[in-house]
Structure formats: C-alpha cells, structure tokens
Enzyme design. Structure first.
Site, PDB file in Angstrom:
ATOM      1  N   LYS A   1       3.890 -16.593   2.599  1.00 37.59           N
ATOM      2  CA  LYS A   1       2.536 -16.174   2.203  1.00 37.59           C
ATOM      3  C   LYS A   1       2.683 -14.812   1.525  1.00 37.59           C
ATOM      4  O   LYS A   1       2.799 -13.783   2.170  1.00 37.59           O
ATOM      5  CB  LYS A   1       1.627 -16.056   3.436  1.00 37.59           C
ATOM      6  CG  LYS A   1       0.151 -16.278   3.163  1.00 37.59           C
ATOM      7  CD  LYS A   1      -0.458 -15.396   2.091  1.00 37.59           C
ATOM      8  CE  LYS A   1      -0.833 -14.030   2.607  1.00 37.59           C
ATOM      9  NZ  LYS A   1      -1.405 -13.155   1.543  1.00 37.59           N
TER      10      LYS A   1
ATOM     11  N   GLU B   1       8.697  -4.945   9.520  1.00 37.68           N
ATOM     12  CA  GLU B   1       9.108  -3.790   8.719  1.00 37.68           C
ATOM     13  C   GLU B   1       7.829  -3.132   8.250  1.00 37.68           C
ATOM     14  O   GLU B   1       7.103  -3.694   7.422  1.00 37.68           O
ATOM     15  CB  GLU B   1      10.002  -4.269   7.564  1.00 37.68           C
ATOM     16  CG  GLU B   1      10.809  -3.141   6.968  1.00 37.68           C
ATOM     17  CD  GLU B   1      10.069  -2.436   5.871  1.00 37.68           C
ATOM     18  OE1 GLU B   1       9.312  -1.482   6.181  1.00 37.68           O
ATOM     19  OE2 GLU B   1      10.233  -2.824   4.712  1.00 37.68           O
TER      20      GLU B   1
ATOM     21  N   CYS C   1       8.190   1.407   1.038  1.00 36.07           N
ATOM     22  CA  CYS C   1       8.239   1.643   2.489  1.00 36.07           C
ATOM     23  C   CYS C   1       9.157   2.799   2.820  1.00 36.07           C
ATOM     24  O   CYS C   1       8.881   3.575   3.721  1.00 36.07           O
ATOM     25  CB  CYS C   1       8.663   0.374   3.214  1.00 36.07           C
ATOM     26  SG  CYS C   1      10.043  -0.465   2.448  1.00 36.07           S
TER      27      CYS C   1
ATOM     28  N   GLU D   1       1.413   7.520   6.492  1.00 40.12           N
ATOM     29  CA  GLU D   1       1.927   7.021   5.224  1.00 40.12           C
ATOM     30  C   GLU D   1       0.799   7.012   4.181  1.00 40.12           C
ATOM     31  O   GLU D   1      -0.232   6.373   4.379  1.00 40.12           O
ATOM     32  CB  GLU D   1       2.440   5.597   5.452  1.00 40.12           C
ATOM     33  CG  GLU D   1       3.116   4.996   4.259  1.00 40.12           C
ATOM     34  CD  GLU D   1       3.764   3.650   4.596  1.00 40.12           C
ATOM     35  OE1 GLU D   1       3.056   2.763   5.113  1.00 40.12           O
ATOM     36  OE2 GLU D   1       4.965   3.496   4.331  1.00 40.12           O
TER      37      GLU D   1
HETATM   38  P1  NDP Z   1      -1.198  -5.162   4.926  1.00 41.44           P
HETATM   39  O1  NDP Z   1      -0.236  -4.817   5.996  1.00 41.44           O
HETATM   40  O2  NDP Z   1      -2.573  -5.527   5.359  1.00 41.44           O
HETATM   41  O3  NDP Z   1      -0.610  -6.364   4.026  1.00 41.44           O
HETATM   42  C1  NDP Z   1       0.747  -6.766   4.025  1.00 41.44           C
HETATM   43  C2  NDP Z   1       0.840  -8.273   3.971  1.00 41.44           C
HETATM   44  O4  NDP Z   1       0.214  -8.831   5.111  1.00 41.44           O
HETATM   45  C3  NDP Z   1       0.148  -8.907   2.770  1.00 41.44           C
HETATM   46  O5  NDP Z   1       0.845 -10.068   2.372  1.00 41.44           O
HETATM   47  C4  NDP Z   1      -1.201  -9.302   3.344  1.00 41.44           C
HETATM   48  O6  NDP Z   1      -1.816 -10.317   2.592  1.00 41.44           O
HETATM   49  C5  NDP Z   1      -0.791  -9.780   4.720  1.00 41.44           C
HETATM   50  N1  NDP Z   1      -1.838  -9.763   5.735  1.00 41.44           N
HETATM   51  C6  NDP Z   1      -2.965  -9.016   5.779  1.00 41.44           C
HETATM   52  N2  NDP Z   1      -3.679  -9.301   6.898  1.00 41.44           N
HETATM   53  C7  NDP Z   1      -2.993 -10.250   7.566  1.00 41.44           C
HETATM   54  C8  NDP Z   1      -3.198 -10.954   8.783  1.00 41.44           C
HETATM   55  N3  NDP Z   1      -4.271 -10.748   9.558  1.00 41.44           N
HETATM   56  N4  NDP Z   1      -2.283 -11.869   9.182  1.00 41.44           N
HETATM   57  C9  NDP Z   1      -1.181 -12.083   8.441  1.00 41.44           C
HETATM   58  N5  NDP Z   1      -0.929 -11.463   7.257  1.00 41.44           N
HETATM   59  C10 NDP Z   1      -1.813 -10.547   6.834  1.00 41.44           C
HETATM   60  O7  NDP Z   1      -1.211  -3.934   3.928  1.00 41.44           O
HETATM   61  P2  NDP Z   1      -2.248  -3.544   2.763  1.00 41.44           P
HETATM   62  O8  NDP Z   1      -1.922  -4.333   1.564  1.00 41.44           O
HETATM   63  O9  NDP Z   1      -3.646  -3.595   3.271  1.00 41.44           O
HETATM   64  O10 NDP Z   1      -1.841  -2.013   2.523  1.00 41.44           O
HETATM   65  C11 NDP Z   1      -2.280  -1.004   3.436  1.00 41.44           C
HETATM   66  C12 NDP Z   1      -1.151  -0.054   3.760  1.00 41.44           C
HETATM   67  O11 NDP Z   1      -0.073  -0.757   4.383  1.00 41.44           O
HETATM   68  C13 NDP Z   1      -0.500   0.606   2.551  1.00 41.44           C
HETATM   69  O12 NDP Z   1      -1.209   1.709   2.109  1.00 41.44           O
HETATM   70  C14 NDP Z   1       0.849   0.990   3.128  1.00 41.44           C
HETATM   71  O13 NDP Z   1       0.733   2.193   3.858  1.00 41.44           O
HETATM   72  C15 NDP Z   1       1.166  -0.137   4.087  1.00 41.44           C
HETATM   73  N6  NDP Z   1       2.080  -1.125   3.454  1.00 41.44           N
HETATM   74  C16 NDP Z   1       3.401  -1.013   3.736  1.00 41.44           C
HETATM   75  C17 NDP Z   1       4.299  -1.846   3.116  1.00 41.44           C
HETATM   76  C18 NDP Z   1       5.763  -1.731   3.375  1.00 41.44           C
HETATM   77  O14 NDP Z   1       6.572  -2.012   2.494  1.00 41.44           O
HETATM   78  N7  NDP Z   1       6.167  -1.389   4.573  1.00 41.44           N
HETATM   79  C19 NDP Z   1       3.877  -2.856   2.145  1.00 41.44           C
HETATM   80  C20 NDP Z   1       2.441  -2.929   1.943  1.00 41.44           C
HETATM   81  C21 NDP Z   1       1.593  -2.071   2.586  1.00 41.44           C
HETATM   82  P3  NDP Z   1      -2.952  -9.932   1.485  1.00 41.44           P
HETATM   83  O15 NDP Z   1      -2.455  -8.690   0.805  1.00 41.44           O
HETATM   84  O16 NDP Z   1      -2.974 -11.120   0.620  1.00 41.44           O
HETATM   85  O17 NDP Z   1      -4.196  -9.696   2.249  1.00 41.44           O
END
Ligand code: NDP
Length: 483
Positions: free
Chosen positions: A177, A252, A286, A385
């Site tokens: 996903k 992660e 990250c 972050e």
């Molecule tokens: P999220 O953690 O919400 O999203 C990461 C992934 O999880 C996406 O594929 C998202 O899908 C999916 N997701 C969201 N909600 C659910 C759920 N309830 N169950 C399963 N999967 C889910 O991050 P955001 O995109 O909202 O970003 C917010 C913050 O997260 C950023 O500002 C950053 O600080 C951090 N982040 C860290 C990352 C890293 O590399 N460690 C990567 C991305 C974000 P979808 O986007 O389609 O909703």
C-alpha cells in the site's frame, strides 16, 4: 504498461484490476499544485482480493520457485528498471516534486536493492546446533508467507526496493500500500516485474488512503508480517493493528538526527554533508541531519560558513533540477510553517534562508531552506521531526554535553560525528543512541548494504543489508534424534 493516468486500477495478480468501489483520488503535482492524474481509492474489499491473490501465489508457482530462481528474477527486474530510468525518474519527479537528479538517483538505488537482494536470495542459510549425544539439530529460515508493506511518499522507489526486495528474496508474496502522494512510479515498477517474469501474485499493489486501504492491510489476518515506514503516530496504529492478529511488525519512524562537529574536524569535508543531509529531498528524509551540534570554539565561524551556503540555496519546480524541489503537499508545507512560526514565537534566531525562484508557480508547495541558531533543547524545533529543509544549530562545550544534547530527543535513527581524534570517534560511536553512526561522513538515505533502523520513537527492526532478510523470515528449529 502503466495504465492511463486516469485509469482506476490496482496491480493484483499481474493484472490491472479496477477498484471494487469505483472511486478514485486526484493526484496533485507538488511543483504546480495542479491535478495531473487519478488513482484508484482502494478499500477493504480490494485489500481482501490482493491478499487472497498473494496467498494463492505463495501456495503456488511463486512459493515453489527456488531461491536461485527468485534471485535471478530480482536481477532481471533491476536491469529492466535501469533500462527505464528516464521514464521512472520523470514519473517520480512529477508525482513527489523531487528534482530530476534526485529521482534518477532513486531509480539507481531501487535497482541496487534488487541487485543486492537478488544476489543474497540463495545465501540465506540456517545453522546446525551442537546438542546432546544422538541428536542433530538444525535451523531453517522460512518465509513468513504474505507480507504487507506500507510505503511513504518521500522515497517511494527506494523504500519499496529495500522492503519488497528483501521480502521477495526471502520467498514471501507481497501486498503493498503506497502513499497516495507517491505511488505512480511503483505501478510502473510493478508492470516491469510482470514483464521480466515474476509469477502472478508475487507482488500486488493496492493504492488509496492510509486510513482506509493501509489500515485494512495492517489489520488483515491473511498478512503474516508488516513493514511500515512513516510517522510515529501512524506506526503505533499499524503496530496495534498488527498485534490484533499477532503479526510481527517492523517500524521505521524517522528521526531528529544530529551531526556533531568538534573543533578538530575537517570542516571542508563536513560542510557539503552538513548542508546536503538537510536539503536532500527538501528535508523530507527520515535520516535527515536536522540538528547540527558545534563545539563552541568553532560555533561562530562554522555558522558563518553555513549561513553563506544557505543563502545561496534555491528551491523551485522539480524539472528545473535546483538544490531542492517543493514539499510533497499542502499539509507538509503547513507543518513546516507551523514549526517556523513556533520558533519565531520562542524567539529562536534565523541565521540565513535560501530562496524560492521566481519561476516557481504560486500554487506549488515551496519552502526555502532555513538555518536557525541557539535552538533550545526543550523547544519543539529541537525535539520534533520537521520533515522540511530546516536546520537547527546549537553549541556544546565538551563531549558529555554533546552526547546529552544528541541523545536528548525521543528519536534515535542516525547520528554523524566529525572529528580527527580516533579515540573520540569510538567513544562517540558507542555513546550515541542511534541505529547508525557515521564518522566523518553522513549517509542520509544511502547504503543498501548497511543495516538501518532506529531506537525508541524511531522504530524497531532493521531494514537494508543482510539483516533485513532475517526479518523477512521466521526461524524453524528441527531436532532429529537418531541415536
Ligand atoms: P504517515 O505516517 O501518516 O504516512 C505514512 C504511510 O502510512 C503512508 O503510506 C500512509 O498512507 C500510511 N498510513 C496512514 N495512515 C495509516 C493507517 N491508519 N494505517 C495504515 N497505514 C496508514 O505520515 P504522513 O504522510 O501523514 O506524514 C506526517 C509526518 O510523518 C511527516 O511530516 C514526517 O515527519 C513523518 N514521515 C516519516 C517518514 C519516514 O521516512 N520515516 C515518511 C513519511 C512521513 P497515505 O499517505 O496514503 O495516507
């Protein structure tokens, strides 16, 4: 072929399958803020279909392939990816806003994951264990079965590569996903998997929203292992969903990674890495080096050098290939603005800022890089972050203070240390609480071969390198009494 950009389709069983609800989601180009594509809005029923298909593949042709054959398929996939580098980089750059040169590097990294894991597939051995007289005891590494992969938008291809590459090498069938803001390149990569001969159902992708398709995937009892990359809050939700069916979860969750610069450091070598580690991918990494801790004797001169460089940095549309592109979406832009306005309210001084070029469309999600100094350890800016091009600086007087500042956040993903003192290099490597410590270099995002992962709020489990293969297998002990 990638379905047309308005096609309503998941990739299930090597076919383009329409979403059962018929609903789609718009995809915006972060450089312009305009809709340029639509994707299928997957739901629980689509996840059910993908998991059922993956289970059939695991029980069928894919599950019966030898490790050698799985490795060869991954190697062929890597070649096909490199042969399509321009197309993939173009899709990724338009979809996520990353400059083209970064997107091209991400294609190479994706292929490298498949090369690495293709070569490792038939080298994943168990052990024999000395036991009582009359016994032979051995361990066998077996795939979990069907693995779920929740991929974020910041490095769709790289994070897909590290997670799916290892899982397939170990013999699992995968259901992915991706984030709705970064999934188009992965649909094209999936099509290449079918073209190079992966059996139907080994790889399945359901697009859609995290709260819908992502949550349904994490909760699905047909999933035997979940790999998640994203925020700590969503990671917690995914871990709870996994626990509801006793499913192992690798998390992660990003970081607030420090780079420690001692007065004896080679500053010419450090400078490009201090800057690159925070502006790469507009800070949406990250392992971004988002805090720089500087020994007081060189605090002012190093800040001056950093300020000079920051004031030259330029953000603009992805196709202009500048120092950085836009942020991925409006929500991310607002998040960065909120951090900066809190910093202003706290009186934290801005030392320098880059610029957003005039060619940048007003509706794009741009943010110029910002350098702030004397950031208090208790401030939100120091602790949380940002996920944007914002570098926080502070001074330290000795090693103990440097370590306390570096370790004094809830995160622990990566740390960098810049010093010529060999004994200090080892002391710092031991004392810093992080999954990776780089001495006189900083490997943001790089290092396919190097185990990677965090402590505390940065998550648990290890991706990359050989270590990831262990995570994507379960160990069986066989005790044979033969007398
Ligand atoms: P999220 O953690 O919400 O999203 C990461 C992934 O999880 C996406 O594929 C998202 O899908 C999916 N997701 C969201 N909600 C659910 C759920 N309830 N169950 C399963 N999967 C889910 O991050 P955001 O995109 O909202 O970003 C917010 C913050 O997260 C950023 O500002 C950053 O600080 C951090 N982040 C860290 C990352 C890293 O590399 N460690 C990567 C991305 C974000 P979808 O986007 O389609 O909703």
């Amino acid at each position: 072929m990638l379905p047309s950009m308005t096609h309503n389709a998941h990739f299930i069983g090597n076919q383009w399958v329409s979403t059962l609800s018929g609903e789609t989601l718009p995809v915006l180009n972060p450089s312009s803020g305009e809709i340029f594509a639509r994707i299928a809005r997957g739901n629980r029923a689509d996840i059910d279909a993908a998991v059922a298909t993956a289970r059939q593949a695991f029980a069928g042709p894919w599950g019966r392939l030898s490790a050698l054959e799985r490795g060869r398929l991954l190697a062929r996939w890597a070649e096909a990816i490199l042969a399509n580098q321009d197309e993939l980089a173009g899709i990724e750059s338009t979809d996520t806003g990353k400059p083209l040169k970064q997107a091209r590097a991400d294609v190479v990294a994706l292929a490298r994951y498949f090369e690495f894991y293709g070569g490792a597939a038939d080298k994943l051995h168990g052990q024999t264990i000395p036991y009582q007289e009359g016994y032979t005891v051995l361990t066998i590494r077996e795939p979990h079965g069907v693995t779920g992969h929740i991929i974020p938008w910041n490095y769709p291809m790289q994070i897909f590569g590290r997670s799916v590459g290892a899982a397939l090498a170990a013999g699992n069938a995968c259901v992915v996903k991706p984030a709705e803001d970064g999934c188009l390149s992965l649909l094209r990569v999936a099509a290449l998997a079918a073209e190079v001969g992966f059996p139907a159902g080994a790889l399945n992708i359901v697009t859609g929203l995290g709260a819908e398709a992502g949550q349904a995937l994490a909760e699905h009892p047909g999933i035997d292992h979940i790999s998640f990359t994203g925020s700590p809050d969503t990671g917690k939700r995914v871990a709870i969903a996994g626990a509801s069916h006793h499913c192992p979860v690798t998390l992660e969750l990003g970081g607030k990674s420090p780079q420690l610069v001692f007065a004896d450091a080679d500053l010419d070598a450090a400078m490009p890495m201090l800057v690159g580690a925070i502006i790469q991918n507009a800070g949406q990494t990250c392992s971004a080096g988002s805090r720089v801790l500087i020994e007081r004797a060189i605090y002012e001169p190093l800040l001056e050098r950093l300020a000079q460089r920051f004031s030259q940095l330029r953000a603009g549309p992805a196709d202009l290939d500048l120092d950085l592109g836009p942020l991925v979406n409006r929500k991310q832009q607002q998040r960065v603005w909120d951090f900066l306005s809190d910093a202003q309210a706290d009186g934290i001084p801005i030392v320098a800022q880059g610029e957003v070029v005039d060619e940048a469309p007003a509706k794009g999600y741009y943010q110029a890089p910002v350098l702030l100094r004397d950031v208090p350890p208790a401030s939100r800016l120091w602790q949380d972050e940002v996920f944007g091009p914002v570098l926080s600086a502070a001074a330290f007087d000795d090693e103990d203070e440097a370590v306390a500042l570096a370790n004094g956040t809830p995160y622990g993903l990566v740390a960098g240390v810049w010093t010529r003192d060999g004994a200090r290099q080892f002391r710092m490597a031991r004392r810093l609480e992080a999954g990776q410590v780089f001495i006189n270099n900083y490997g943001a995002g790089g290092g396919v071969e190097l185990p990677f992962g965090g402590v505390r709020h940065s998550g648990h489990g290890r991706e990359k390198g050989f270590e990831a293969l262990y995570g994507f297998t379960r160990l069986k002990t066989v005790a044979l009494r033969h007398g």
